[in-house]
Design a protein around this motif. Structure first.
Motif, PDB file in Angstrom:
ATOM      1  N   ALA A  91       0.835  -1.208   0.000  1.00  0.00           N
ATOM      2  CA  ALA A  91       0.000   0.000   0.000  1.00  0.00           C
ATOM      3  C   ALA A  91       0.869   1.258   0.000  1.00  0.00           C
ATOM      4  O   ALA A  91       0.591   2.219  -0.725  1.00  0.00           O
ATOM      5  N   THR A  92       1.926   1.263   0.790  1.00  0.00           N
ATOM      6  CA  THR A  92       2.837   2.406   0.831  1.00  0.00           C
ATOM      7  C   THR A  92       3.546   2.566  -0.511  1.00  0.00           C
ATOM      8  O   THR A  92       3.708   3.681  -1.009  1.00  0.00           O
ATOM      9  N   ALA A  93       3.952   1.458  -1.124  1.00  0.00           N
ATOM     10  CA  ALA A  93       4.608   1.508  -2.433  1.00  0.00           C
ATOM     11  C   ALA A  93       3.659   2.058  -3.502  1.00  0.00           C
ATOM     12  O   ALA A  93       4.063   2.858  -4.346  1.00  0.00           O
ATOM     13  N   ARG A  94       2.404   1.644  -3.467  1.00  0.00           N
ATOM     14  CA  ARG A  94       1.412   2.176  -4.419  1.00  0.00           C
ATOM     15  C   ARG A  94       1.237   3.677  -4.242  1.00  0.00           C
ATOM     16  O   ARG A  94       1.158   4.429  -5.214  1.00  0.00           O
ATOM     17  N   HIS A  95       1.179   4.118  -2.997  1.00  0.00           N
ATOM     18  CA  HIS A  95       1.033   5.548  -2.723  1.00  0.00           C
ATOM     19  C   HIS A  95       2.242   6.330  -3.258  1.00  0.00           C
ATOM     20  O   HIS A  95       2.086   7.399  -3.861  1.00  0.00           O
ATOM     21  N   LEU A  96       3.433   5.802  -3.031  1.00  0.00           N
ATOM     22  CA  LEU A  96       4.651   6.452  -3.522  1.00  0.00           C
ATOM     23  C   LEU A  96       4.615   6.565  -5.043  1.00  0.00           C
ATOM     24  O   LEU A  96       4.906   7.621  -5.611  1.00  0.00           O
ATOM     25  N   LEU A  97       4.224   5.493  -5.712  1.00  0.00           N
ATOM     26  CA  LEU A  97       4.156   5.500  -7.172  1.00  0.00           C
ATOM     27  C   LEU A  97       3.101   6.497  -7.671  1.00  0.00           C
ATOM     28  O   LEU A  97       3.361   7.273  -8.587  1.00  0.00           O
ATOM     29  N   ARG A  98       1.928   6.471  -7.069  1.00  0.00           N
ATOM     30  CA  ARG A  98       0.868   7.401  -7.500  1.00  0.00           C
ATOM     31  C   ARG A  98       1.268   8.847  -7.267  1.00  0.00           C
ATOM     32  O   ARG A  98       0.947   9.728  -8.072  1.00  0.00           O
ATOM     33  N   THR A  99       1.964   9.120  -6.163  1.00  0.00           N
ATOM     34  CA  THR A  99       2.445  10.474  -5.893  1.00  0.00           C
ATOM     35  C   THR A  99       3.418  10.922  -6.975  1.00  0.00           C
ATOM     36  O   THR A  99       3.297  12.024  -7.519  1.00  0.00           O
ATOM     37  N   ALA A 100       4.381  10.066  -7.308  1.00  0.00           N
ATOM     38  CA  ALA A 100       5.360  10.411  -8.339  1.00  0.00           C
ATOM     39  C   ALA A 100       4.669  10.667  -9.678  1.00  0.00           C
ATOM     40  O   ALA A 100       4.952  11.663 -10.358  1.00  0.00           O
ATOM     41  N   CYS A 101       3.755   9.805 -10.065  1.00  0.00           N
ATOM     42  CA  CYS A 101       3.046   9.974 -11.340  1.00  0.00           C
ATOM     43  C   CYS A 101       2.246  11.271 -11.355  1.00  0.00           C
ATOM     44  O   CYS A 101       2.213  11.972 -12.372  1.00  0.00           O
ATOM     45  N   ALA A 102       1.619  11.613 -10.245  1.00  0.00           N
ATOM     46  CA  ALA A 102       0.844  12.854 -10.176  1.00  0.00           C
ATOM     47  C   ALA A 102       1.753  14.069 -10.312  1.00  0.00           C
ATOM     48  O   ALA A 102       1.452  15.005 -11.062  1.00  0.00           O
ATOM     49  N   VAL A 103       2.878  14.061  -9.604  1.00  0.00           N
ATOM     50  CA  VAL A 103       3.817  15.191  -9.673  1.00  0.00           C
ATOM     51  C   VAL A 103       4.350  15.362 -11.090  1.00  0.00           C
ATOM     52  O   VAL A 103       4.495  16.476 -11.587  1.00  0.00           O
ATOM     53  N   TRP A 104       4.604  14.256 -11.775  1.00  0.00           N
ATOM     54  CA  TRP A 104       5.174  14.302 -13.114  1.00  0.00           C
ATOM     55  C   TRP A 104       4.129  14.467 -14.209  1.00  0.00           C
ATOM     56  O   TRP A 104       4.467  14.503 -15.390  1.00  0.00           O
ATOM     57  N   GLY A 105       2.834  14.519 -13.849  1.00  0.00           N
ATOM     58  CA  GLY A 105       1.791  14.636 -14.853  1.00  0.00           C
ATOM     59  C   GLY A 105       1.622  13.377 -15.688  1.00  0.00           C
ATOM     60  O   GLY A 105       1.211  13.434 -16.845  1.00  0.00           O
ATOM     61  N   LEU A 106       1.922  12.238 -15.096  1.00  0.00           N
ATOM     62  CA  LEU A 106       1.823  10.950 -15.788  1.00  0.00           C
ATOM     63  C   LEU A 106       0.752  10.076 -15.132  1.00  0.00           C
ATOM     64  O   LEU A 106       0.946   8.889 -14.888  1.00  0.00           O
ATOM     65  N   ASP A 107      -0.391  10.693 -14.874  1.00  0.00           N
ATOM     66  CA  ASP A 107      -1.481   9.974 -14.204  1.00  0.00           C
ATOM     67  C   ASP A 107      -1.934   8.748 -14.987  1.00  0.00           C
ATOM     68  O   ASP A 107      -2.457   7.794 -14.402  1.00  0.00           O
ATOM     69  N   ASP A 108      -1.734   8.753 -16.318  1.00  0.00           N
ATOM     70  CA  ASP A 108      -2.145   7.598 -17.121  1.00  0.00           C
ATOM     71  C   ASP A 108      -1.334   6.348 -16.795  1.00  0.00           C
ATOM     72  O   ASP A 108      -1.746   5.244 -17.144  1.00  0.00           O
ATOM     73  N   LEU A 109      -0.212   6.501 -16.111  1.00  0.00           N
ATOM     74  CA  LEU A 109       0.623   5.353 -15.738  1.00  0.00           C
ATOM     75  C   LEU A 109       0.366   4.876 -14.309  1.00  0.00           C
ATOM     76  O   LEU A 109       0.881   3.827 -13.908  1.00  0.00           O
ATOM     77  N   ALA A 110      -0.417   5.619 -13.544  1.00  0.00           N
ATOM     78  CA  ALA A 110      -0.545   5.357 -12.109  1.00  0.00           C
ATOM     79  C   ALA A 110      -1.195   4.007 -11.805  1.00  0.00           C
ATOM     80  O   ALA A 110      -0.712   3.272 -10.929  1.00  0.00           O
ATOM     81  N   GLU A 111      -2.265   3.652 -12.488  1.00  0.00           N
ATOM     82  CA  GLU A 111      -2.958   2.408 -12.137  1.00  0.00           C
ATOM     83  C   GLU A 111      -2.149   1.170 -12.521  1.00  0.00           C
ATOM     84  O   GLU A 111      -2.018   0.240 -11.734  1.00  0.00           O
ATOM     85  N   ASP A 112      -1.603   1.159 -13.753  1.00  0.00           N
ATOM     86  CA  ASP A 112      -0.749   0.034 -14.136  1.00  0.00           C
ATOM     87  C   ASP A 112       0.478  -0.033 -13.237  1.00  0.00           C
ATOM     88  O   ASP A 112       0.893  -1.114 -12.800  1.00  0.00           O
TER      89      ASP A 112
END
Length: 140
Positions: free
Chosen positions: A28-49
């Protein structure tokens, strides 16, 4: 809870990393870290995969690694690309299995192969890094 480490990479984009306990809850923490990075970088399309991939890799590390911690590293090597790394203290490379229809496990690396643009394993003196890369959609 430890704070994630953020540092500037040669590409100029910050990277995100965090050392986590080798427990199932760390996914869960790893998913949050990944989603945060994708959001900051404007790469939300990569967050779920990316969240599915990092969950599978953390689950593999929890099951197969030897020490009490793992490290999750999220980098942006190019503008539309995200690299997810999970580092553990086992030198055994991951093995893609062909599970039967009734098997409960063994599908993680097949999922990674399906969702990632590329993936591999880097041997380290103390263990290994498993790293899938995700490619964002082309902006037209």
């Amino acid at each position: 809870m430890p704070q994630p480490t953020t540092r500037t990479r040669p590409t100029g984009h910050p990277g995100y990393s965090e050392t986590l306990p080798r427990r199932p809850e760390s996914a869960a923490t790893a998913r949050h870290l990944l989603r945060t990075a994708c959001a900051v970088w404007g790469l939300d399309d990569l967050a779920e995969d990316g969240a599915l991939i990092v969950s599978e890799l953390v689950a593999n590390a929890v099951q197969h690694a030897r020490r009490e911690s793992i490290r999750v590293v999220i980098d942006r090597p190019e503008a539309g690309r995200v690299r997810v790394g999970v580092v553990d203290f086992s030198k055994m490379p991951p093995v893609r299995k062909a599970p039967g229809p009734d098997d409960e496990g063994g599908r993680g690396l097949a999922l990674v192969t399906e969702l990632a643009e590329d993936w591999g394993t880097d041997p380290l003196p103390w263990g290994k890094r498993v790293w899938p890369e995700l490619q964002g959609k082309d902006e037209g």
